[in-house]
Design a protein around this motif. Structure first.
Motif, PDB file in Angstrom:
ATOM      1  N   GLY A   1       0.746  -1.159  -0.015  1.00 53.12           N
ATOM      2  CA  GLY A   1      -0.036  -0.035   0.132  1.00 53.12           C
ATOM      3  C   GLY A   1       0.764   1.237   0.041  1.00 53.12           C
ATOM      4  O   GLY A   1       0.492   2.109  -0.799  1.00 53.12           O
ATOM      5  N   THR A   2       1.842   1.253   0.801  1.00 48.77           N
ATOM      6  CA  THR A   2       2.901   2.300   0.803  1.00 48.77           C
ATOM      7  C   THR A   2       3.637   2.720  -0.499  1.00 48.77           C
ATOM      8  O   THR A   2       3.347   3.854  -1.108  1.00 48.77           O
ATOM      9  CB  THR A   2       3.995   2.300   1.883  1.00 48.77           C
ATOM     10  N   VAL A   3       3.899   1.512  -1.306  1.00 46.12           N
ATOM     11  CA  VAL A   3       4.673   1.762  -2.752  1.00 46.12           C
ATOM     12  C   VAL A   3       3.456   2.331  -3.623  1.00 46.12           C
ATOM     13  O   VAL A   3       3.859   3.187  -4.270  1.00 46.12           O
ATOM     14  CB  VAL A   3       4.914   0.293  -2.897  1.00 46.12           C
ATOM     15  N   ARG A   4       2.148   1.890  -3.365  1.00 46.21           N
ATOM     16  CA  ARG A   4       1.251   2.274  -4.181  1.00 46.21           C
ATOM     17  C   ARG A   4       1.085   3.647  -3.939  1.00 46.21           C
ATOM     18  O   ARG A   4       0.813   4.356  -5.164  1.00 46.21           O
ATOM     19  CB  ARG A   4      -0.066   1.363  -4.092  1.00 46.21           C
ATOM     20  N   GLU A   5       0.836   4.375  -2.917  1.00 46.90           N
ATOM     21  CA  GLU A   5       0.802   5.568  -2.626  1.00 46.90           C
ATOM     22  C   GLU A   5       1.957   6.180  -3.305  1.00 46.90           C
ATOM     23  O   GLU A   5       1.564   7.316  -3.954  1.00 46.90           O
ATOM     24  CB  GLU A   5       0.872   6.007  -1.035  1.00 46.90           C
ATOM     25  N   ALA A   6       3.287   6.179  -3.192  1.00 46.21           N
ATOM     26  CA  ALA A   6       4.298   6.588  -3.614  1.00 46.21           C
ATOM     27  C   ALA A   6       3.935   6.681  -5.417  1.00 46.21           C
ATOM     28  O   ALA A   6       4.220   7.930  -5.918  1.00 46.21           O
ATOM     29  CB  ALA A   6       5.533   5.991  -3.370  1.00 46.21           C
TER      30      ALA A   6
ATOM     31  N   SER B   1       1.321   6.350  -6.811  1.00 47.36           N
ATOM     32  CA  SER B   1       0.049   7.235  -7.456  1.00 47.36           C
ATOM     33  C   SER B   1       0.578   8.837  -7.662  1.00 47.36           C
ATOM     34  O   SER B   1       0.065   9.270  -8.483  1.00 47.36           O
ATOM     35  CB  SER B   1      -0.856   7.147  -6.415  1.00 47.36           C
ATOM     36  N   GLN B   2       1.352   9.030  -6.578  1.00 48.68           N
ATOM     37  CA  GLN B   2       1.888  10.556  -6.917  1.00 48.68           C
ATOM     38  C   GLN B   2       2.757  10.891  -7.908  1.00 48.68           C
ATOM     39  O   GLN B   2       2.455  11.792  -8.562  1.00 48.68           O
ATOM     40  CB  GLN B   2       2.441  11.085  -5.317  1.00 48.68           C
ATOM     41  N   LEU B   3       3.334   9.670  -8.266  1.00 43.34           N
ATOM     42  CA  LEU B   3       4.201   9.991  -9.544  1.00 43.34           C
ATOM     43  C   LEU B   3       3.559   9.875 -10.575  1.00 43.34           C
ATOM     44  O   LEU B   3       3.763  10.540 -11.528  1.00 43.34           O
ATOM     45  CB  LEU B   3       5.335   9.007  -9.488  1.00 43.34           C
ATOM     46  N   GLU B   4       2.462   9.069 -10.536  1.00 48.60           N
ATOM     47  CA  GLU B   4       1.506   9.175 -11.826  1.00 48.60           C
ATOM     48  C   GLU B   4       0.732  10.373 -12.095  1.00 48.60           C
ATOM     49  O   GLU B   4       0.752  10.924 -13.143  1.00 48.60           O
ATOM     50  CB  GLU B   4       0.529   8.066 -11.739  1.00 48.60           C
ATOM     51  N   VAL B   5       0.444  10.869 -11.056  1.00 50.39           N
ATOM     52  CA  VAL B   5      -0.208  12.292 -11.140  1.00 50.39           C
ATOM     53  C   VAL B   5       0.610  13.293 -11.533  1.00 50.39           C
ATOM     54  O   VAL B   5       0.311  14.091 -12.501  1.00 50.39           O
ATOM     55  CB  VAL B   5      -0.682  12.688  -9.675  1.00 50.39           C
ATOM     56  N   ALA B   6       1.925  13.060 -11.261  1.00 44.50           N
ATOM     57  CA  ALA B   6       2.983  14.221 -11.604  1.00 44.50           C
ATOM     58  C   ALA B   6       3.062  13.746 -13.064  1.00 44.50           C
ATOM     59  O   ALA B   6       4.023  14.695 -13.875  1.00 44.50           O
ATOM     60  CB  ALA B   6       3.943  14.145 -10.712  1.00 44.50           C
ATOM     61  N   GLY B   7       2.859  12.874 -13.644  1.00 48.46           N
ATOM     62  CA  GLY B   7       3.076  12.230 -15.023  1.00 48.46           C
ATOM     63  C   GLY B   7       4.409  11.621 -15.159  1.00 48.46           C
ATOM     64  O   GLY B   7       4.795  11.339 -16.215  1.00 48.46           O
TER      65      GLY B   7
ATOM     66  N   HIS C   1      -2.562  -1.550 -16.072  1.00 49.75           N
ATOM     67  CA  HIS C   1      -3.191  -2.758 -15.466  1.00 49.75           C
ATOM     68  C   HIS C   1      -2.737  -4.006 -16.133  1.00 49.75           C
ATOM     69  O   HIS C   1      -2.979  -4.310 -17.349  1.00 49.75           O
ATOM     70  CB  HIS C   1      -4.609  -2.332 -15.438  1.00 49.75           C
ATOM     71  N   GLY C   2      -2.135  -4.647 -15.273  1.00 50.31           N
ATOM     72  CA  GLY C   2      -1.927  -6.262 -15.823  1.00 50.31           C
ATOM     73  C   GLY C   2      -0.612  -6.255 -16.597  1.00 50.31           C
ATOM     74  O   GLY C   2      -0.013  -7.305 -16.817  1.00 50.31           O
ATOM     75  N   ALA C   3       0.013  -5.213 -16.989  1.00 51.15           N
ATOM     76  CA  ALA C   3       1.460  -5.351 -17.716  1.00 51.15           C
ATOM     77  C   ALA C   3       2.521  -4.559 -16.905  1.00 51.15           C
ATOM     78  O   ALA C   3       3.546  -5.328 -16.901  1.00 51.15           O
ATOM     79  CB  ALA C   3       1.087  -4.245 -18.864  1.00 51.15           C
ATOM     80  N   GLY C   4       2.118  -3.678 -16.155  1.00 49.56           N
ATOM     81  CA  GLY C   4       3.425  -3.075 -15.309  1.00 49.56           C
ATOM     82  C   GLY C   4       3.469  -1.423 -15.136  1.00 49.56           C
ATOM     83  O   GLY C   4       2.498  -0.833 -15.877  1.00 49.56           O
ATOM     84  N   THR C   5       4.422  -0.920 -14.505  1.00 52.59           N
ATOM     85  CA  THR C   5       4.586   0.679 -14.352  1.00 52.59           C
ATOM     86  C   THR C   5       5.889   0.684 -15.254  1.00 52.59           C
ATOM     87  O   THR C   5       6.907   0.390 -15.217  1.00 52.59           O
ATOM     88  CB  THR C   5       4.947   0.795 -12.977  1.00 52.59           C
ATOM     89  N   TYR C   6       5.756   2.104 -15.944  1.00 52.13           N
ATOM     90  CA  TYR C   6       6.674   2.266 -16.905  1.00 52.13           C
ATOM     91  C   TYR C   6       7.164   3.875 -16.811  1.00 52.13           C
ATOM     92  O   TYR C   6       6.266   4.685 -16.313  1.00 52.13           O
ATOM     93  CB  TYR C   6       6.308   2.239 -18.317  1.00 52.13           C
ATOM     94  N   VAL C   7       8.264   4.121 -16.869  1.00 54.97           N
ATOM     95  CA  VAL C   7       8.759   5.583 -16.816  1.00 54.97           C
ATOM     96  C   VAL C   7       8.305   6.403 -17.948  1.00 54.97           C
ATOM     97  O   VAL C   7       8.390   5.589 -19.239  1.00 54.97           O
ATOM     98  CB  VAL C   7      10.340   5.619 -16.857  1.00 54.97           C
ATOM     99  N   ASN C   8       7.937   7.401 -17.860  1.00 56.14           N
ATOM    100  CA  ASN C   8       7.357   8.344 -18.853  1.00 56.14           C
ATOM    101  C   ASN C   8       8.490   9.058 -19.455  1.00 56.14           C
ATOM    102  O   ASN C   8       8.795  10.045 -18.713  1.00 56.14           O
ATOM    103  CB  ASN C   8       6.236   9.228 -18.523  1.00 56.14           C
ATOM    104  N   PRO C   9       9.081   8.766 -20.405  1.00 59.03           N
ATOM    105  CA  PRO C   9      10.434   9.619 -20.876  1.00 59.03           C
ATOM    106  C   PRO C   9      10.219  11.026 -21.321  1.00 59.03           C
ATOM    107  O   PRO C   9      11.113  11.903 -21.053  1.00 59.03           O
ATOM    108  CB  PRO C   9      10.721   8.876 -22.273  1.00 59.03           C
ATOM    109  N   LYS C  10       8.918  11.439 -21.606  1.00 58.18           N
ATOM    110  CA  LYS C  10       8.588  12.842 -21.657  1.00 58.18           C
ATOM    111  C   LYS C  10       8.813  13.541 -20.539  1.00 58.18           C
ATOM    112  O   LYS C  10       8.895  14.808 -20.611  1.00 58.18           O
ATOM    113  CB  LYS C  10       7.133  13.001 -22.093  1.00 58.18           C
ATOM    114  N   MET C  11       8.561  12.886 -19.427  1.00 63.36           N
ATOM    115  CA  MET C  11       8.488  13.524 -18.128  1.00 63.36           C
ATOM    116  C   MET C  11       9.797  13.546 -17.245  1.00 63.36           C
ATOM    117  O   MET C  11      10.407  14.704 -16.833  1.00 63.36           O
ATOM    118  CB  MET C  11       7.508  13.369 -16.999  1.00 63.36           C
TER     119      MET C  11
END
Lengths: 253, 253
Positions: free
Chosen positions: A40-45, A47-53, A59-69
């Motif tokens: 849950g704590t990891v997800r919280e962190a 989530s904030q990075l996701e909001v910041a872009g 879902h189902g695939a993974g979490t990826y760095v957004n190179p544009k950001m």
DNA sequence: AAGTGGTCTAGACCACCAT
DNA sequence: TGGTGGTCTAGACCACTTA
């Protein structure tokens, strides 16, 4: 701890030790083990990075760095939804920032009474200023704070203190014991009138970005009103736009 | 279930049965009992409402309805960070919306190659359109989608299909099997040139809002590029601005 | 001091994507 | 089919506001 995890993830992304060649970040389960916190704590962190872009989660695939950001993490600026003092905006983005206070005064609220939720005859502290980036005037600001918010002992010197504080945020924090919780803004395009053209050293009729906003404290009390004009040829705002959460009941459609 | 709780809270706010006279909402503990879900689920729902600006949460004090927002729940529109088709934006806000397709074509990417991440010589499908609100032209749009995204069997008819779809979103969903995950926009003020002035029925030199954006799918592949010009006197965008999350390591300062 | 929202935990199950 | 993120639970403790 979520904050700590966030910072560690960001710096690991920055130095390239976090994401694989395809930009994928380790799974939430692995990160929670690695940092010794719950998922849950990891997800919280994340989530904030996701909001910041900074990252995108699939879902189902993974979490990826957004190179544009990730190109300039830690110095994201001029995003329209971030409430930053425009002076800091200039400073963080490119050049030296300078400010010239044009006028400070205490005046009746009049037309602003509605949005500041005070009587039309109530006094408000006014400050007009010009912001420079590398000696070029690029933003003209007119700000108003209800005098009733100023600490009673400072009311007499309110106008001068507003000028000395230079920004709404600082003035409210130092002399009104308030912080800005959020502000509601409206952005539009207008042409420069004689006054603005003179200040911004542009042609009369030149296109300007106009940002009009009301700031609120966390108790929803309006704490400032501002009108800001930006040289259209020199200033742009960026914004991430996403599909919005449906608040309407889908049954209603 | 969080979604269900959210909807119930919204409608309870709307009909006035949720908040007290001071706008305070029952505590998270009470809501979780009332709805028979865990507190975490209630918090999830409230978080979404907070992002949308419908409620404000105050640590230690409670959760309050934001009266500035609850006036028209379910029809929040023209918020700049919400990725809505501009046509829906007009429709939801006031008047009848109409669209006139000006041109469709398949052209080489050229200058757009960089932001669409294709070769300069790669073909892109182009659509130019004009949006009307109550018969007044208010938005001019030019959109581009890489032809390689279009389903192979439809490539020949791509230009016509783009025109028929009327929006980027529909075209991408129907004929490219893609949905737009987010778009990165830049907003600025420009003056109308002869071409835009003619389309938008305004003076040459009139101030226009210019929104330039790149849309991305969830796998971070660019799926469209668009340039949109809005009649500055008729269109405004609203935006909630908040203090941003610090992504920079505070130790570094 | 009592009540509120903010954070964290440990575990479970589901929905989705890839192979 | 295995791994991923999305959701939900039940409980605990903390930080903050208010009276």
């Amino acid at each position: 701890m979520a904050r700590q995890v966030l910072l560690e993830i960001v710096s690991a992304i920055e130095n390239g030790s976090m994401a694989g060649s395809d930009g994928q970040i380790p799974s939430e389960a692995e990160l929670s083990q690695r940092f010794g916190v719950s998922r849950g704590t990891v997800r919280e962190a994340l989530s904030q990075l996701e909001v910041a872009g900074l990252v995108v989660r699939r879902h189902g695939a993974g979490t990826y760095v957004n190179p544009k950001m990730s190109s300039r993490p830690g110095s994201i600026h001029a995003w329209f939804d971030e409430a930053t003092a425009f002076m800091d905006m200039i400073r963080h983005s490119n050049h030296e920032a300078a400010v010239r206070i044009l006028r400070t005064a205490v005046v009746p609220a009049e037309d602003l009474a509605g949005c500041l939720e005070v009587e039309a005859s109530s006094p408000v502290v006014h400050m007009e200023k010009l912001l420079f980036s590398a000696s070029i005037p690029i933003i003209h600001c007119a700000n108003y704070v209800p005098l009733c918010l100023v600490e009673p002992s400072l009311v007499d010197r309110a106008a001068d203190l507003f000028g000395a504080a230079e920004t709404n945020y600082r003035f409210l924090e130092r002399h009104c014991n308030r912080t800005v919780h959020h502000q509601q803004s409206e952005i539009s395009a207008v042409e420069a009138d004689e006054v603005l053209a003179a200040f911004l050293e542009c042609r009369v009729g030149a296109p300007l970005l106009r940002v009009e906003e009301v700031g609120y404290a966390s108790d929803l009390v309006p704490v400032f009103y501002g009108v800001n004009h930006f040289r259209g040829d020199l200033v742009k705002f960026r914004q991430l736009r996403r599909p919005s959460i449906d608040i309407a009941d889908p049954k209603a459609e």
